[in-house]
Design an enzyme around this catalytic site. Structure first.
Site, PDB file in Angstrom:
ATOM      1  N   GLN A 170      64.138  53.656   4.088  1.00 31.46           N
ATOM      2  CA  GLN A 170      64.112  53.812   5.390  1.00 31.46           C
ATOM      3  C   GLN A 170      63.721  52.560   6.224  1.00 31.46           C
ATOM      4  O   GLN A 170      62.857  52.680   7.364  1.00 31.46           O
ATOM      5  CB  GLN A 170      62.618  54.922   5.434  1.00 31.46           C
ATOM      6  N   ARG A 182      63.485  64.355   8.191  1.00 32.24           N
ATOM      7  CA  ARG A 182      62.448  64.727   8.793  1.00 32.24           C
ATOM      8  C   ARG A 182      62.275  66.254   9.153  1.00 32.24           C
ATOM      9  O   ARG A 182      61.636  66.986   9.481  1.00 32.24           O
ATOM     10  CB  ARG A 182      63.018  64.372  10.367  1.00 32.24           C
TER      11      ARG A 182
END
Length: 728
Positions: A249, A599
């Protein structure tokens, strides 16, 4: 599971409190829970005083959330651990010990506006042109140097041996000297000054090492070079350092984040314990399997595989639309169906790669009266560069609009100071004429050089007004304004991530005008500007209780939603063309895609367009290479879905048809579409006419070309943002 509800890996991370620990926390793996339980264990079981524990985060919001979670576990009686952002930690240290560097403890911290103001002052003092040496660009350059652990002296030694490089180095040194005399620091100084303080005064470092026996750092993959040195210095004595992060990330290299900090942690601390949190508690198996397969194509990462024990969930829908307008309307129809099925609007988030893509969704949502909010940004027509362009056009259609002219009289910078603008405004009032008329008048108090700049500006607007009166199409006139005003060139030369984003927004404005022309019976610039005025005067959405969320993927990091719509999955959009020239850039784009996918909790919907607009012209697009990396068994969708529910049979989204191989070719320097640009070739530009390429630099879509038009005019263009056609 332990009594605290921790899995075996989480428990290992919580119970190993001595020595260096690297916690590789995959998306949705409960890292915040692990951090707070670890702090609680140090306090409750090891009797460590809370203020002897230092926890460092990146944002005030993250720091506050960590404090609140610790209070929930520990109660208020135990006291708070020392939880700070990097900058607030360094401010705390410098207020107490900055005197060793010659700082008074009442020093001022300059924000970006004050930074630029001081740089302008120094440029003026040295008779330097702010168009050549842009204050904003220099401030950004100085900050980047400090983030890379470079002082002004270090920067000067490595500066380019040419006029520009030497001058920038000279201004940097003068800037630092002037700040010191004014007892001030800028934002970038805070961490750099702390690291220098620790380096030059070991006794000060020892004091803080003794004070904070245990150190924890969140989002370690986002640390830059100077933050790395700060943490390493503080932890070098006890080595009780625990860093938490996920190299998969790491998406902020353009801010200076260095992924090697987390990848090399066990080289810095050879006896470190590495704990991998790979179980995701957020998303369905289909979504997690998809994310894991996509990110596995990156080579620069630690070996780990995200998994979940959650249900399989529904397949990922892939839809191909004809264009961005259909895509926006198609997604809107899907959200309305979900709302009718007793979902909230707020269960739905639409992700896009660049800010400029929001325009299509905003337009579709407004037409249907569906509430929405832009998360982490402004509505399209509220963005500064768009408002600047609107101001230019407003002066063209209404030459007495002095308010709009005042907004852009020095945008892009033209070297017109506040004194000149005040004299212009006063003259306008005294003579009872518009500000635009004043530009062409002889005003005694204004110097000859400045008067010439004003006369040039007046002549430019007179030409624009003449073109408008000849019924030049709004989109063509707007494009010409961007060129002749120097606004496009200004943003290109700035060369930052932000300036490219602003440039994309301006190009999108031209696209919007072109679409308006195609759908209106009698298109006019006056009508279009009036429509914008109605849009921007709408009530703000602050009071809305339920709304769809629109955001860039960068802004989505750290968030989660029931339903996620990933739009614009075309090559050149996502991955973005500016990042696709290097392996490092492409891998960061893939990490960004991984962030977007993870997400979603229950539903992931991906879409792309066959055709998109660039500079108002329609271009064919091909699907993102990342779609090839999704397991076919996880996908559903075998037709183009019209924005209005018309089903058009087509096999394009299926595996063999939806994933063309063309984009696997390497980028060719100077190539755009099917045209090969090279020095010596003759080209045609919409505004400047025919010219000859005299130099080139860069590769792929990042290629810059310099073109000579006629005998005297030479212009530089970023090829990706300039419609040039080869004519020989």
């Amino acid at each position: 599971m332990t009594a605290d509800g921790l899995n075996s890996e989480q428990n290992l991370a919580v119970t190993t409190v001595d020595g260096p620990v690297l916690i590789l926390a995959g998306a949705g793996s409960g890292k915040t829970r692990v951090i707070t339980y670890r702090i609680a264990r140090l306090i409750n079981e090891y009797d460590i005083f809370p203020n002897r524990i230092l926890a460092v985060t990146f944002t005030n919001k993250a720091a506050q959330e960590m404090r609140e979670r610790c209070t929930q576990i520990l109660g208020k009686s135990k006291g708070d651990p020392f939880i700070k952002t990097f900058h607030s930690l360094c401010l705390y240290i410098l207020r107490r010990d900055g005197k060793h560097l010659g700082l008074g403890n009442n020093f001022t911290v300059y924000d970006s506006d004050m930074q630029e103001s001081l740089i302008k002052e120094l440029l003026k003092k040295n008779d330097l042109d702010t168009k050549e040496f842009r204050p904003g660009q220099l401030a950004n350059l100085f900050s980047k140097a400090k983030d890379s652990f470079q002082t002004a002296e270090d920067f000067s030694k490595q500066a380019a041996d040419d006029h520009y490089g030497k001058t920038v180095a000279k201004i940097f040194l003068a800037y630092e000297k002037e700040k010191f005399q004014r007892n001030a620091l800028d934002f970038g100084d805070l961490i750099l000054s702390c690291v220098i303080l620790f380096r030059d005064f070991p006794m000060i470092l020892e004091k803080y090492q003794a004070y904070w026996q245990y150190i924890m750092v969140d989002e370690y993959q986002d640390t830059n070079k100077i933050q790395y040195h700060l943490v390493k210095a503080l932890a070098s004595k006890h080595k009780n350092i625990c860093v938490v992060g996920d190299d998969d990330q790491s998406i902020y290299s353009w801010r200076g984040a260095d992924i090697s900090n987390i990848l090399n942690f066990n080289k810095d601390y050879p006896d470190s314990l590495v704990v991998k949190l790979e179980e995701n508690y957020r998303s369905t198996k289909t979504i997690i399997d998809t994310a894991a397969k996509i990110i596995s194509h990156n080579s620069k990462r630690t070996e780990k595989t995200l998994f979940t024990n959650n249900p399989e969930g529904e397949k990922i829908r892939l839809t191909t639309y004809q264009n961005e307008t259909e895509e926006a309307n198609g997604i809107l129809q899907k959200i309305i169906k979900l709302k009718n099925a007793k979902n909230r609007y707020a269960d739905n988030a639409i992700f896009y790669r660049t800010n400029s893509q929001s325009r299509y969704f905003e337009e579709a949502f407004r037409k249907k009266g569906i509430p929405y909010k832009i998360f982490g940004g402004f509505r399209f027509f509220d963005r500064k560069e768009v408002k600047d362009l609107i101001a230019y056009l407003s002066v063209i259609v209404n030459p007495v609009d002095s308010t709009s002219l005042l907004r852009i009289i020095n945008s892009p910078p033209r070297g017109l100071g506040e004194t000149t603008i005040t004299r212009l405004a006063n003259f306008s009032i005294e003579q009872g004429i518009s500000l635009l008329e004043c530009l062409g008048k002889q005003i005694p108090e204004i110097k000859k050089g400045t008067a010439k700049k004003l006369a040039d500006l007046h002549r430019m607007f007179e030409n624009f007004i003449g073109e408008h009166e000849k019924k030049r199409s709004p989109s063509e006139l707007t494009y010409e304004v961007l060129e002749r005003s120097g606004y496009r060139e200004f943003l290109e030369n700035e060369g930052t991530e932000e300036s490219f984003s602003r440039l994309e927004n301006l190009n999108e404005f031209v696209n919007a005008l072109k679409e308006y022309e195609e759908t209106s019976q009698d298109p006019s610039l006056e009508e279009y500007l009036g429509n914008i005025s109605l849009i921007t005067s709408e009530e703000d959405s602050k009071e809305l209780a339920d709304y769809v969320i629109l955001m860039t993927v960068h802004n989505a990091k750290g968030l989660e939603f029931k339903n996620v719509f990933m739009a614009g999955m075309e090559e050149g959009t996502f991955p973005h063309f500016l990042a696709s020239d290097t392996k490092e850039g492409l891998e960061e784009e893939r990490r960004l895609c991984y962030v977007a996918v993870t997400r979603a909790r229950e539903k992931l919907d991906i879409s792309l367009s066959r055709y998109t607009r660039k500079f108002g012209e329609v271009e064919a697009r091909i699907s993102s290479r990342f779609l090839e990396e999704i397991p076919r068994e996880n996908l559903i969708g075998d037709f183009i879905e019209s924005a209005y529910g018309v089903r058009r049979p087509d096999k394009s989204p299926q595996a063999k048809d939806a994933y063309p191989k063309a984009h696997k070719e390497e980028s060719v320097s100077g190539k755009k579409g099917n045209q090969d640009f090279a020095v010596g070739k003759r080209v045609r530009h919409k505004v400047y006419g025919e010219g000859k390429i005299i130099s080139m630099s860069g590769t792929g879509d990042n290629t810059k070309v310099e073109v000579r038009f006629g005998a005297h005019i030479e212009k530089k263009f970023l090829l990706a943002y300039t419609p040039l056609d080869i004519i020989s």
